[in-house]
Motif scaffolding. Sequence first.
Motif, mmCIF file in Angstrom:
data_model
loop_
_atom_site.group_PDB
_atom_site.id
_atom_site.type_symbol
_atom_site.label_atom_id
_atom_site.label_comp_id
_atom_site.label_asym_id
_atom_site.label_seq_id
_atom_site.Cartn_x
_atom_site.Cartn_y
_atom_site.Cartn_z
ATOM 1 N N MET A 1 0.839 -1.191 0.000
ATOM 2 C CA MET A 1 0.000 0.000 0.000
ATOM 3 C C MET A 1 0.880 1.249 0.000
ATOM 4 S SD MET A 1 -2.878 1.157 2.797
ATOM 5 C CE MET A 1 -3.813 -0.340 2.532
ATOM 6 N N ARG A 2 0.453 2.265 -0.746
ATOM 7 C CA ARG A 2 1.170 3.532 -0.750
ATOM 8 C C ARG A 2 0.986 4.253 0.583
ATOM 9 N NH1 ARG A 2 1.424 6.949 -6.021
ATOM 10 N NH2 ARG A 2 0.666 8.530 -4.562
ATOM 11 N N VAL A 3 1.999 5.044 0.922
ATOM 12 C CA VAL A 3 1.955 5.762 2.192
ATOM 13 C C VAL A 3 0.777 6.731 2.241
ATOM 14 C CG1 VAL A 3 3.158 7.500 3.570
ATOM 15 C CG2 VAL A 3 4.393 5.490 2.763
ATOM 16 N N ASP A 4 0.496 7.430 1.144
ATOM 17 C CA ASP A 4 -0.607 8.392 1.192
ATOM 18 C C ASP A 4 -1.953 7.698 1.400
ATOM 19 O OD1 ASP A 4 -0.629 7.239 -1.333
ATOM 20 O OD2 ASP A 4 -0.838 9.125 -2.426
ATOM 21 N N THR A 5 -2.106 6.495 0.856
ATOM 22 C CA THR A 5 -3.343 5.738 1.063
ATOM 23 C C THR A 5 -3.475 5.322 2.524
ATOM 24 O OG1 THR A 5 -3.226 4.889 -1.202
ATOM 25 C CG2 THR A 5 -4.659 3.719 0.341
ATOM 26 N N ALA A 6 -2.373 4.852 3.096
ATOM 27 C CA ALA A 6 -2.387 4.449 4.503
ATOM 28 C C ALA A 6 -2.660 5.646 5.414
ATOM 29 C CB ALA A 6 -1.062 3.792 4.873
ATOM 30 N N ARG A 7 -2.047 6.784 5.106
ATOM 31 C CA ARG A 7 -2.288 7.981 5.901
ATOM 32 C C ARG A 7 -3.756 8.401 5.836
ATOM 33 N NH1 ARG A 7 2.908 10.891 3.596
ATOM 34 N NH2 ARG A 7 4.472 10.413 5.173
ATOM 35 N N ALA A 8 -4.357 8.294 4.663
ATOM 36 C CA ALA A 8 -5.767 8.680 4.519
ATOM 37 C C ALA A 8 -6.660 7.829 5.413
ATOM 38 C CB ALA A 8 -6.187 8.560 3.057
ATOM 39 N N VAL A 9 -6.329 6.547 5.533
ATOM 40 C CA VAL A 9 -7.097 5.666 6.424
ATOM 41 C C VAL A 9 -6.920 6.116 7.873
ATOM 42 C CG1 VAL A 9 -7.281 3.302 7.301
ATOM 43 C CG2 VAL A 9 -7.012 3.711 4.849
ATOM 44 N N ALA A 10 -5.689 6.477 8.235
ATOM 45 C CA ALA A 10 -5.429 6.945 9.593
ATOM 46 C C ALA A 10 -6.202 8.230 9.886
ATOM 47 C CB ALA A 10 -3.935 7.162 9.799
ATOM 48 N N VAL A 11 -6.215 9.153 8.938
ATOM 49 C CA VAL A 11 -6.955 10.408 9.118
ATOM 50 C C VAL A 11 -8.433 10.133 9.336
ATOM 51 C CG1 VAL A 11 -7.692 12.522 7.950
ATOM 52 C CG2 VAL A 11 -5.290 11.814 7.843
ATOM 53 N N GLU A 12 -8.970 9.233 8.549
ATOM 54 C CA GLU A 12 -10.387 8.874 8.687
ATOM 55 C C GLU A 12 -10.664 8.309 10.078
ATOM 56 O OE1 GLU A 12 -13.418 6.236 6.017
ATOM 57 O OE2 GLU A 12 -11.554 5.272 6.651
ATOM 58 N N TRP A 13 -9.770 7.437 10.570
ATOM 59 C CA TRP A 13 -9.966 6.866 11.904
ATOM 60 C C TRP A 13 -9.920 7.945 12.966
ATOM 61 C CZ3 TRP A 13 -7.206 6.890 16.411
ATOM 62 C CH2 TRP A 13 -7.684 6.037 17.423
ATOM 63 N N VAL A 14 -8.975 8.890 12.853
ATOM 64 C CA VAL A 14 -8.851 9.970 13.835
ATOM 65 C C VAL A 14 -10.129 10.798 13.874
ATOM 66 C CG1 VAL A 14 -7.689 12.158 14.324
ATOM 67 C CG2 VAL A 14 -6.339 10.112 13.816
ATOM 68 N N ARG A 15 -10.653 11.132 12.736
ATOM 69 C CA ARG A 15 -11.868 11.949 12.696
ATOM 70 C C ARG A 15 -13.034 11.222 13.365
ATOM 71 N NH1 ARG A 15 -10.988 13.981 6.433
ATOM 72 N NH2 ARG A 15 -9.530 15.693 6.937
ATOM 73 N N GLU A 16 -13.146 9.933 13.087
ATOM 74 C CA GLU A 16 -14.208 9.156 13.727
ATOM 75 C C GLU A 16 -14.028 9.132 15.237
ATOM 76 O OE1 GLU A 16 -13.972 5.335 11.917
ATOM 77 O OE2 GLU A 16 -14.796 6.001 9.981
ATOM 78 N N ARG A 17 -12.767 8.955 15.671
ATOM 79 C CA ARG A 17 -12.487 8.867 17.103
ATOM 80 C C ARG A 17 -12.750 10.207 17.799
ATOM 81 N NH1 ARG A 17 -10.255 4.481 20.087
ATOM 82 N NH2 ARG A 17 -9.936 5.254 22.208
ATOM 83 N N MET A 18 -12.400 11.306 17.155
ATOM 84 C CA MET A 18 -12.600 12.611 17.762
ATOM 85 C C MET A 18 -14.087 12.946 17.876
ATOM 86 S SD MET A 18 -9.436 14.912 16.249
ATOM 87 C CE MET A 18 -9.787 16.312 17.316
ATOM 88 N N ARG A 19 -14.865 12.500 16.920
ATOM 89 C CA ARG A 19 -16.312 12.718 17.032
ATOM 90 C C ARG A 19 -16.896 11.959 18.220
ATOM 91 N NH1 ARG A 19 -16.173 12.740 11.217
ATOM 92 N NH2 ARG A 19 -16.487 10.480 11.146
ATOM 93 N N ALA A 20 -16.336 10.791 18.499
ATOM 94 C CA ALA A 20 -16.846 9.968 19.601
ATOM 95 C C ALA A 20 -16.264 10.360 20.948
ATOM 96 C CB ALA A 20 -16.547 8.493 19.322
ATOM 97 N N ASP A 21 -15.106 11.027 20.953
ATOM 98 C CA ASP A 21 -14.414 11.349 22.209
ATOM 99 C C ASP A 21 -13.955 12.805 22.179
ATOM 100 O OD1 ASP A 21 -12.871 11.538 24.459
ATOM 101 O OD2 ASP A 21 -11.613 9.799 24.046
ATOM 102 N N PRO A 22 -14.755 13.727 22.719
ATOM 103 C CA PRO A 22 -14.407 15.149 22.660
ATOM 104 C C PRO A 22 -13.190 15.527 23.494
ATOM 105 C CG PRO A 22 -16.386 14.801 23.975
ATOM 106 C CD PRO A 22 -16.077 13.499 23.316
ATOM 107 N N SER A 23 -12.688 14.615 24.346
ATOM 108 C CA SER A 23 -11.485 14.938 25.115
ATOM 109 C C SER A 23 -10.228 14.876 24.258
ATOM 110 C CB SER A 23 -11.344 13.986 26.307
ATOM 111 O OG SER A 23 -11.025 12.669 25.877
ATOM 112 N N ILE A 24 -10.322 14.327 23.061
ATOM 113 C CA ILE A 24 -9.199 14.350 22.113
ATOM 114 C C ILE A 24 -9.235 15.695 21.396
ATOM 115 C CG2 ILE A 24 -8.128 13.258 20.115
ATOM 116 C CD1 ILE A 24 -9.585 10.668 20.898
ATOM 117 N N GLU A 25 -8.182 16.473 21.545
ATOM 118 C CA GLU A 25 -8.179 17.837 21.024
ATOM 119 C C GLU A 25 -7.160 18.062 19.908
ATOM 120 O OE1 GLU A 25 -9.886 20.123 24.951
ATOM 121 O OE2 GLU A 25 -7.741 20.318 24.498
ATOM 122 N N GLY A 26 -6.541 17.006 19.452
ATOM 123 C CA GLY A 26 -5.611 17.128 18.343
ATOM 124 C C GLY A 26 -4.981 15.791 18.025
#
Length: 341
Positions: A1-26
């Motif tokens: 897998m290309r690095v940019d594809t893997a990073r995009a998956v990570a970004v998506e996971w972070v956004r989902e996690r931040m929506r579920a947990d407001p104590s994550i601020e960055g």
Amino acid sequence: MRVDTARAVAVEWVRERMRADPSIEGALFSGSTVGLPDDAVLPVWSDVDVLLVRREPGVKVGKFVHRGVLLEVSTVTWAELGGPEDVLGSWVFAPMFRTDGVIADPSGRLAAVRERVAAGFADPVWVRARCAGVRRRIEGGLRAVGGSAPAPVAEQVLAWVFPTSLLAVWPAVAGLVDPTVRRRYVRAEGVLSRFGFADRYPGLLDTLDGGGAGVDAARVREYLAGLAVVFDEVARLPREGYAFGADLGAAGRPVVFDGAAELIEAGRHREAMFWVLVTYARCHVVSGPVAPERERAFGAALADLGVASAADRRRRADGLLAALPGWQAVVDAVAAEAVAG
């Protein structure tokens, strides 16, 4: 897998996690993918490291597979991260901010840190501060070897091997290179060679394996095969109470075994032995008393490395402590040339 594809998956996971947990601020990328080009190929034994910044302490999420990508997620509080100058002086945090690896930053605080760190990363004052931090960690860890109440052998081994391995981190930090964890010896060799100290690398490896006489490539393959049996047994045990528990499950298996096999095939069996030993010891920490044949296999590995007894480990720690002034001269020379170039 290309690095940019893997990073995009990570970004998506972070956004989902931040929506579920407001104590994550960055959140930001960390580890070996920082600075890699988008079109680089991410090996199957590599993960994408993500650091979550929280208002309050949170447990390390650890390794897991999300939509085909192996993620390694850690957490830190704002207080632990500190301000821009705290980060600039930290050999752990500064490499994460030297490039634009910020994933989410609603408050803009991470962007302010990144701007300051990117501008001052190669400043000699901060390079020296980071190098001094590595040396303090080496010295503190090695001085503590064997000094506390008796602990299981596996825990004693981990207490020795990690500060010992920081000797590989030290020149990498001086050379403005992110040393990473599992491949820190490989990174160290690259830095030492680039700055004219290739002749010092064998001695650096010697601090890990006592000269390597007992750990040729065939022997390391044997250890890896034995470790696979123990690893798969431990993977079936509860591991929630261990900071490294996720590393010993199915998600972490390719990192250990495919990663080690790649190093061995590249002629770097001595470097591979570092993570083999760490994983062996961690497995024994989780499993506690194990079958005699498993215990003998771990003991044989320690014997081949020359650290079978507490006295052996203490002698090796003392030897490395005595060698640190000589390594300080190397680190200083590397840092001087790195900041000048």
